[in-house]
Design an enzyme around this catalytic site. Structure first.
Site, mmCIF file in Angstrom:
data_model
loop_
_atom_site.group_PDB
_atom_site.id
_atom_site.type_symbol
_atom_site.label_atom_id
_atom_site.label_comp_id
_atom_site.label_asym_id
_atom_site.label_seq_id
_atom_site.Cartn_x
_atom_site.Cartn_y
_atom_site.Cartn_z
ATOM 1 N N HIS A 9 -12.915 -2.800 -2.648
ATOM 2 C CA HIS A 9 -12.102 -2.273 -1.546
ATOM 3 C C HIS A 9 -12.499 -2.948 -0.227
ATOM 4 O O HIS A 9 -12.486 -2.338 0.841
ATOM 5 C CB HIS A 9 -12.285 -0.756 -1.451
ATOM 6 C CG HIS A 9 -11.088 0.023 -1.019
ATOM 7 N ND1 HIS A 9 -10.344 0.785 -1.888
ATOM 8 C CD2 HIS A 9 -10.486 0.168 0.192
ATOM 9 C CE1 HIS A 9 -9.362 1.383 -1.208
ATOM 10 N NE2 HIS A 9 -9.423 0.997 0.056
ATOM 11 N N SER A 52 0.827 -1.196 0.000
ATOM 12 C CA SER A 52 0.000 0.000 0.000
ATOM 13 C C SER A 52 0.868 1.255 0.000
ATOM 14 O O SER A 52 1.869 1.337 0.706
ATOM 15 C CB SER A 52 -0.894 0.022 1.248
ATOM 16 O OG SER A 52 -1.522 1.277 1.371
ATOM 17 N N TYR A 80 -2.313 5.632 -5.030
ATOM 18 C CA TYR A 80 -3.445 6.551 -5.172
ATOM 19 C C TYR A 80 -2.884 7.757 -5.908
ATOM 20 O O TYR A 80 -1.997 8.453 -5.363
ATOM 21 C CB TYR A 80 -3.972 7.002 -3.806
ATOM 22 C CG TYR A 80 -4.706 5.949 -3.011
ATOM 23 C CD1 TYR A 80 -5.942 5.467 -3.423
ATOM 24 C CD2 TYR A 80 -4.196 5.449 -1.820
ATOM 25 C CE1 TYR A 80 -6.635 4.519 -2.693
ATOM 26 C CE2 TYR A 80 -4.880 4.503 -1.075
ATOM 27 C CZ TYR A 80 -6.099 4.044 -1.517
ATOM 28 O OH TYR A 80 -6.785 3.113 -0.793
HETATM 29 C C1 LIG Z 1 -7.532 -2.090 6.682
HETATM 30 C C2 LIG Z 1 -7.588 -1.990 5.196
HETATM 31 C C3 LIG Z 1 -6.808 -1.037 4.539
HETATM 32 C C4 LIG Z 1 -6.816 -0.973 3.158
HETATM 33 N N1 LIG Z 1 -5.991 -0.097 2.536
HETATM 34 C C5 LIG Z 1 -5.933 -0.080 1.191
HETATM 35 C C6 LIG Z 1 -5.002 0.731 0.529
HETATM 36 O O1 LIG Z 1 -4.199 1.429 1.138
HETATM 37 N N2 LIG Z 1 -5.007 0.735 -0.828
HETATM 38 C C7 LIG Z 1 -5.880 -0.044 -1.546
HETATM 39 O O2 LIG Z 1 -5.862 -0.011 -2.772
HETATM 40 N N3 LIG Z 1 -6.757 -0.841 -0.936
HETATM 41 C C8 LIG Z 1 -6.789 -0.895 0.411
HETATM 42 N N4 LIG Z 1 -7.659 -1.743 1.025
HETATM 43 C C9 LIG Z 1 -8.499 -2.657 0.233
HETATM 44 C C10 LIG Z 1 -7.771 -3.978 -0.004
HETATM 45 O O3 LIG Z 1 -6.731 -3.825 -0.930
HETATM 46 C C11 LIG Z 1 -8.702 -5.058 -0.568
HETATM 47 O O4 LIG Z 1 -9.395 -4.547 -1.675
HETATM 48 C C12 LIG Z 1 -9.692 -5.605 0.445
HETATM 49 O O5 LIG Z 1 -9.134 -5.650 1.738
HETATM 50 C C13 LIG Z 1 -10.116 -6.999 0.029
HETATM 51 O O6 LIG Z 1 -11.054 -7.499 0.870
HETATM 52 P P1 LIG Z 1 -10.751 -8.523 2.090
HETATM 53 O O7 LIG Z 1 -10.189 -7.684 3.202
HETATM 54 O O8 LIG Z 1 -12.115 -9.044 2.375
HETATM 55 O O9 LIG Z 1 -9.786 -9.572 1.607
HETATM 56 C C14 LIG Z 1 -7.668 -1.835 2.418
HETATM 57 C C15 LIG Z 1 -8.457 -2.765 3.076
HETATM 58 C C16 LIG Z 1 -8.412 -2.866 4.447
HETATM 59 C C17 LIG Z 1 -9.242 -3.913 5.122
HETATM 60 O O1 LIG Z 2 -8.516 2.274 4.779
HETATM 61 C C1 LIG Z 2 -8.524 2.122 3.560
HETATM 62 O O2 LIG Z 2 -9.295 1.324 3.005
HETATM 63 C C2 LIG Z 2 -7.637 2.882 2.729
HETATM 64 O O3 LIG Z 2 -7.566 2.554 1.585
HETATM 65 C C3 LIG Z 2 -6.855 4.018 3.260
HETATM 66 C C4 LIG Z 2 -5.645 4.314 2.660
HETATM 67 C C5 LIG Z 2 -4.925 5.390 3.122
HETATM 68 C C6 LIG Z 2 -5.354 6.169 4.154
HETATM 69 C C7 LIG Z 2 -6.548 5.867 4.758
HETATM 70 C C8 LIG Z 2 -7.303 4.794 4.292
#
Ligand SMILES: Cc1cc2nc3c(=O)[nH]c(=O)nc-3n(C[C@H](O)[C@H](O)[C@H](O)COP(=O)(O)O)c2cc1C
Ligand SMILES: O=C(O)C(=O)c1ccccc1
Length: 350
Positions: free
Chosen positions: A244, A107, A131
């Site tokens: 997401h 990430s 992003y």
């Molecule tokens: C705590 C958390 C933080 C996440 N942060 C990002 C992120 O920084 N960038 C991103 O593209 N997706 C982010 N996602 C989405 C994940 O990449 C992914 O799409 C999602 O967790 C998949 O679902 P699952 O948790 O049920 O496996 C985040 C998801 C979670 C749970």
């Molecule tokens: O929490 C998230 O799903 C997420 O993608 C994110 C990423 C950077 C900052 C805060 C939230």
């Protein structure tokens, strides 16, 4: 205590160790969490219809993707803030991905700088998740840093023009990282830039990124088949069907329910990946049968990390590998490439 034997048990173990507000940040979704629940529930409404007497030996699990190969069709989805789960944070996750020979999407909101993650896990296969920042010069700097650190693909997240409303975080007052932690990739001289979401991000930005880098560009967060078509026309190297993890627009469909439509639109032109609600080997088989080249897991890896650091993350990934091997054998499939829609039946909700 005995070691957890399922992703669900890893979640329970992590929950015991994490600050409740941090657990909620990881576990929660947007709005009323309709989509968060739907992702897992949709796998539950699919049944596997195995074949018998196919005499298969140890099944083949490896996959080859534009950004390199993985020893199994399970990648680590990009999730923010790993140091909330373990002091080593993304270093530990990257070492776990290296140990299990799978790809980690790092990430952009990591709490360890991408260069330090790469240095801490020399064998790790990293894809950098981006992003697009309104400051395009800084966005370009990030791309160059990811390239220089050896990342093998760029994952551009397109489902977040704004951040979804996370009601758990609002209730808990969780809006910022605790003192001592920050989005390390956002350091710029002696300041830390705020990570911004770009409401004006458009297809033009994706086109420019494809021109800017020789890395494969993978779009993450596609749900509409028409968007899949546009992405192909622009020349993306892969798509990730993702909502997401139910954290952005609530009430969008479960990813596994839209996967067949996207796979049909893409028609094999590029690999289609899926994330959201994958919690077991049978979930993985269902996604592959419906057209995914691989899946990614977000929360399961965080639960492993929160439960037992690097070792916990390895255990979660190895648990999924063992479950895939067992499910393939029981389905009469010799390889993860051997699965088609005939393996899956939709069952009525009980
Ligand atoms: C705590 C958390 C933080 C996440 N942060 C990002 C992120 O920084 N960038 C991103 O593209 N997706 C982010 N996602 C989405 C994940 O990449 C992914 O799409 C999602 O967790 C998949 O679902 P699952 O948790 O049920 O496996 C985040 C998801 C979670 C749970
Ligand atoms: O929490 C998230 O799903 C997420 O993608 C994110 C990423 C950077 C900052 C805060 C939230």
């Amino acid at each position: 205590m005995r070691a957890p034997v399922s992703v669900r048990e890893f979640e329970a173990a992590a929950r015991e160790r994490l600050d409740p507000a941090h657990y909620d940040y990881f576990a929660g979704g947007a709005g009323e969490e309709v989509t968060l629940r739907a992702n897992e529930a949709a796998f539950g409404r699919l049944a596997l219809l195995p074949r018998v007497l196919r005499g298969t030996d140890k099944p083949e699990l490896g996959v080859t993707l534009p950004g390199g190969s993985a020893s199994m069709p399970v990648l680590v989805a990009p999730t923010a803030f790993h140091r909330l789960a373990d002091p080593e944070g993304e270093r530990a996750t990257a070492r776990a991905a290296a140990a299990t020979e799978t790809i980690m999407m790092l990430s952009m909101a990591s709490t360890v700088a991408l260069e330090d993650v790469a240095a801490a896990a020399p064998g790790a296969r990293l894809w950098f998740q981006l992003y697009v920042q309104p400051d395009l010069a800084f966005t370009k700097t990030l791309v160059r840093r990811a390239e220089a650190a050896g990342c093998r693909a760029l994952v551009v997240t397109v489902d977040s023009p704004v951040l979804g409303s996370r009601l758990r975080d609002e209730r808990n007052g969780f809006h910022d990282l605790p003192d001592g932690l920050c989005c390390e990739n956002m350091r710029d001289g002696d300041r830390v830039r705020p990570l911004e979401f770009s409401p004006t991000i458009s297809w033009e930005h994706v086109g420019r990124l494809i021109e800017l880098t020789s890395l494969p560009v993978v779009l993450k967060g596609v749900l509409h088949p028409e968007d899949a078509g546009t992405a192909l026309d622009l020349g993306v190297s892969g798509l990730i069907v993702s909502n997401h993890g139910g954290r952005q627009l609530d009430t969008v469909p479960a990813t596994v329910d839209v996967l067949p439509e996207i796979a049909a639109a893409v028609a094999g032109a590029v690999p289609v990946l899926l994330d959201g609600g994958v919690r077991s080997g049978t979930d993985v088989l269902k996604a592959l049968a419906l057209g995914a080249a691989a899946v990614a897991v977000g929360r399961p890896v965080v639960w492993g990390l929160g439960a037992d650091g690097e070792r916990g993350a390895v255990r979660v990934l190895e648990l999924l590998r063992a479950q895939i091997e067992e499910a393939l054998a029981l389905c009469g499939a010799a390889s993860v490439h051997d699965l088609g829609p005939g393996l899956v039946r939709r069952v009525p909700p009980c």
